[in-house]
Design a protein around this motif. Structure first.
Motif, short mmCIF file in Angstrom:
data_model
loop_
_atom_site.label_atom_id
_atom_site.label_comp_id
_atom_site.label_asym_id
_atom_site.label_seq_id
_atom_site.Cartn_x
_atom_site.Cartn_y
_atom_site.Cartn_z
N PHE B 309 0.82 -1.21 0.00
CA PHE B 309 0.00 0.00 0.00
C PHE B 309 0.85 1.26 0.00
O PHE B 309 0.53 2.23 -0.69
CB PHE B 309 -0.98 -0.02 1.18
CG PHE B 309 -2.20 -0.85 0.88
CD1 PHE B 309 -2.15 -2.24 0.97
CD2 PHE B 309 -3.38 -0.27 0.44
CE1 PHE B 309 -3.25 -3.01 0.66
CE2 PHE B 309 -4.49 -1.05 0.14
CZ PHE B 309 -4.42 -2.41 0.25
N LEU B 311 3.88 1.59 -1.30
CA LEU B 311 4.45 1.73 -2.64
C LEU B 311 3.40 2.19 -3.63
O LEU B 311 3.65 3.07 -4.47
CB LEU B 311 5.06 0.41 -3.10
CG LEU B 311 6.39 0.02 -2.46
CD1 LEU B 311 6.79 -1.38 -2.92
CD2 LEU B 311 7.47 1.02 -2.84
N ALA B 312 2.21 1.58 -3.56
CA ALA B 312 1.16 1.93 -4.52
C ALA B 312 0.75 3.39 -4.35
O ALA B 312 0.55 4.11 -5.34
CB ALA B 312 -0.05 1.01 -4.35
N LEU B 313 0.64 3.85 -3.09
CA LEU B 313 0.20 5.22 -2.88
C LEU B 313 1.29 6.22 -3.26
O LEU B 313 0.99 7.35 -3.66
CB LEU B 313 -0.19 5.42 -1.41
CG LEU B 313 -1.47 4.71 -0.98
CD1 LEU B 313 -1.74 4.94 0.49
CD2 LEU B 313 -2.65 5.19 -1.81
N ALA B 315 3.40 5.86 -5.69
CA ALA B 315 3.84 5.72 -7.08
C ALA B 315 3.52 6.96 -7.92
O ALA B 315 4.38 7.48 -8.63
CB ALA B 315 3.22 4.48 -7.71
N TYR B 316 2.27 7.43 -7.87
CA TYR B 316 1.88 8.49 -8.79
C TYR B 316 1.38 9.74 -8.09
O TYR B 316 0.71 10.56 -8.70
CB TYR B 316 0.81 7.98 -9.75
CG TYR B 316 1.26 6.84 -10.61
CD1 TYR B 316 2.25 7.04 -11.56
CD2 TYR B 316 0.70 5.59 -10.48
CE1 TYR B 316 2.67 5.99 -12.36
CE2 TYR B 316 1.11 4.54 -11.27
CZ TYR B 316 2.09 4.76 -12.21
OH TYR B 316 2.50 3.72 -13.00
N LYS B 317 1.68 9.88 -6.79
CA LYS B 317 1.29 11.08 -6.06
C LYS B 317 -0.17 11.46 -6.30
O LYS B 317 -0.47 12.55 -6.81
CB LYS B 317 2.20 12.27 -6.42
CG LYS B 317 3.67 11.96 -6.29
CD LYS B 317 4.45 13.14 -5.79
CE LYS B 317 5.91 12.73 -5.57
NZ LYS B 317 6.03 11.64 -4.56
N PHE B 321 -4.31 11.19 -1.39
CA PHE B 321 -3.54 10.56 -0.30
C PHE B 321 -2.27 11.36 -0.08
O PHE B 321 -1.43 11.45 -0.96
CB PHE B 321 -3.20 9.12 -0.67
CG PHE B 321 -4.40 8.30 -1.02
CD1 PHE B 321 -5.26 7.85 -0.02
CD2 PHE B 321 -4.72 8.01 -2.34
CE1 PHE B 321 -6.38 7.10 -0.33
CE2 PHE B 321 -5.83 7.25 -2.65
CZ PHE B 321 -6.67 6.81 -1.66
#
Lengths: 329, 329, 329
Positions: B309, B311-313, B315-317, B321
């Motif tokens: 979670f 890393l996923a959050l 990744a693309y700003k 979040f």
């Protein structure tokens, strides 16, 4: 007002286009018409799992927008195809509910794991891009293994999953393979990618690959042959061989190395075949290791083999191997 | 001379302060008074393991100084809390020696594995910081699994460890859960983090979290509820559910994502609950996979879920979040 | 013309030199004369596997040239020693073919897995160099585990491999070790690295290490003693202990940390011994985990331990530990 409407229409059309492209992304194809054939092949086999899979694409798309994934990655399907695979896998591999295949409760695990697979995709991509490695369908493999395993040792799972049982090893050393079994293995390996094992679907899938790229088609076929050959050398059970489950990873590896990631030349072709052979060996390794916990190896050999070969080829820029540059993988 | 003495005194005081902060670091709390309550909770339950744990903090501190760890990381306890967890786990999980719990020989494995966990912490941190990921209590999980497993297949271990035995699966599909079992699971999940399963200790631990941050407390409670709910869906044995061992990872995940790493808003709250649900699924997966070798899953689900979670959050700003920036995690 | 010929000759000589250096690379030695002794030790034990191993070096060299590996890495053997280990392991661990050890068909798996191990080496190196970590013989471990496992669950493998069977645990707690067994364990641990367990070969190997570097020799001996000691504490079967299979990873870890990667001083020496102890604990962990699938732990403890300690020591540049800088590791 007309402009606005046509704009709305084009948004809807673009979404449908990206849904069709998603189907191709499973096998390194990026082509709308191939997507139509793949969709047809899936529909013929199992409407329920295909519909849940389409829902999985939709939810993956929504998660992608929420997480700010670049539109390109959503449009060509690389960020959403795991959602399709996971949702349709969940629908197809849960045990029937009182004998009913169309179990509406399966919506919950299908959507849950689709979202998870999309998040894992984004997480893996953010790490693997540093070494120029695609996540491929590793998120699918991880997520479906979680789905299967999390219900494997519990008493009364609400969504019982169909664990993979290894065949008893025959005592006799007289395993022989009929020519028809070998031919079936080569031909049906593609069915394991789309989860549809009837002749019509398989033919449609092969045709879809061919119209997208005859080169990719050839490499996939070579990979399927190589994988089947190595499986015969390993001496797998004939019954399993014939389903193509031992050769579909080789098919994907050979197609990706020889027909997608690298410019084709005799060197990259030989390497792709070699990689396909190793993918089947890894499949055998995982088959043995995952045996005691009754889990299938899914598409893990694809990711592991591609990771090794892409990293090795990228390490020292050998002039025999030229990587195709993509903006998005 | 007075200056010197007061300086010495302040060094000692700072050390004690950092020891107390260490107790909070297990559950994302950085507060001295909470630390006092946690210490009290542990002491009430098992003096021997708590004392060994305190020794573990000391040794981790010493290793940290030897390895030149920045003082900040030592002071707020993030570099030392694994030492506490490992040493007290070793003391609590070794089989009694001729019926005696206070086995002085346990000093050796407790100190050995405390040092190892601190080195693993430093090693993991040096790699994971490149992707802005905390090591959390992964060193604890790795080290204690090594402690348990290394003595699992040997003939006469000097420090026999208590392997985790999976319950036999009931044949009937009539597993039901009493309301009291579910309530106990939610309430007692925190006991698995501090290894103390009596009511007083559990109350003290919850209070300690509350006085540090009511928001963290709420998210932890939500996570514990979510984890328990998913465990019921998975159909785990009621006896295991009631110990809270199926929900403490969810508690930590929900608390860390919703109450620590991300600025709270409805989106991050929903995501934290979703992550808590997935942590329980991963727990089920590891439970199934580690079953044949009789190992517990420890806090591995916490690290794996948080890794995915975070890393996923990151990744693309996504603007929904917002990550809280720490100098040290 | 004479120039040309002498040039050709020097190319051939350089190749032979690098083959000899390859033998030293297994144990962190880079010395031609040691290489001669190692080669002799292997030849005395098993000509067939040594010859296949030499072929493995050749094929690894060829793959290295094709993949554009820097000549330095090929010349000092770090890029090719896995090829030797894998090919000779395959030759030594396949079941005899109708009682014949010199089975010509073994050429195929030996060469196949040598190529694979070289590619894995390049792939791992390209990733691990970012954190200044050597791949060591991780490629060997991965490749040989694939060789063994891929044929473990199949019906009639063409190249049946000799799976590792764990001894039945004795019910009595009366495992005792004779002094001779312990001495044999310390002395014979080096035999597991070169796969030759007769006294002459073992003596030659120890002498080869000594003439290359007395310091390395001392650290290796210390490591072997430490590993044997921890194995006794873990209570492993005496029969297994005496083969040295429980101490060779400790030998390599102690030698690499104390006599190769770090400048020797009392601190690095103590740390090396500590690392050797942990390597044996990891061996016990893997022994337990890989038991149900009948696989050996190979040299995995070496890589895992060295990874933890090299990363931990490199993290904050402690002044007690000074790393030796290599152009190539």
């Amino acid at each position: 007002w007309v402009d606005r409407q046509s704009n709305d229409l084009s948004v809807v059309l673009r979404f449908f286009e990206s849904v069709l492209r998603t189907f191709g992304a499973l096998i390194f194809v990026n082509n709308v018409w191939s997507g139509v054939l793949f969709l047809l092949a899936c529909m013929i086999h199992n409407q329920f799992s295909t519909l849940l899979g389409l829902l999985g694409i939709g939810i993956a798309y929504a998660v992608g927008i929420l997480m700010n994934v670049p539109p390109d990655r959503l449009r060509n399907g690389v960020a959403t195809f795991n959602g399709f695979m996971v949702a349709s896998f969940v629908a197809a591999n849960a045990e029937p509910f009182h004998g009913v295949v169309w179990n509406p409760w399966l919506l919950f695990p299908a959507l849950f794991f689709s979202i998870i697979s999309t998040l894992i995709k984004i997480a893996l991509h953010s790490v693997l891009q540093h070494v120029k490695l695609p996540a491929l369908n590793l998120p699918f493999s991880i997520t479906t293994l979680c789905f299967l395993a999390s219900q494997g040792s519990t008493v009364t799972p609400l969504f019982p999953a169909d664990l993979f049982s290894h065949p008893q090893l025959a005592n006799s050393s007289t395993q022989t393979y009929a020519g028809s079994e070998i031919a079936r293995a080569v031909f049906f390996s593609i069915s394991n990618i789309y989860g549809c094992d009837n002749v019509t679907s398989v033919c449609l899938a092969w045709i879809a690959v061919f119209i997208a790229s005859p080169l990719l088609f050839t490499m996939c076929l070579l990979g399927s042959c190589t994988g089947t050959g190595i499986a015969v050398v390993l001496g797998v059970a004939a019954r399993e061989l014939a389903t193509g489950m031992w050769s579909f990873n080789s098919l994907l590896v050979c197609g990706s190395v020889g027909g997608f990631f690298y410019v084709w030349n005799p060197f990259s072709c030989a390497l792709a075949i070699f990689a396909a052979a190793f993918a089947c060996v890894i499949a055998g390794t995982l088959y043995h290791v995952l045996g005691p916990v009754s889990l299938p190896y899914q598409a893990l050999p694809l990711f592991l083999t591609d990771a090794i070969f892409l990293l090795a080829l990228a390490a020292y820029k050998s002039r025999w191997f030229v990587r195709v540059e993509f903006s998005e993988i």
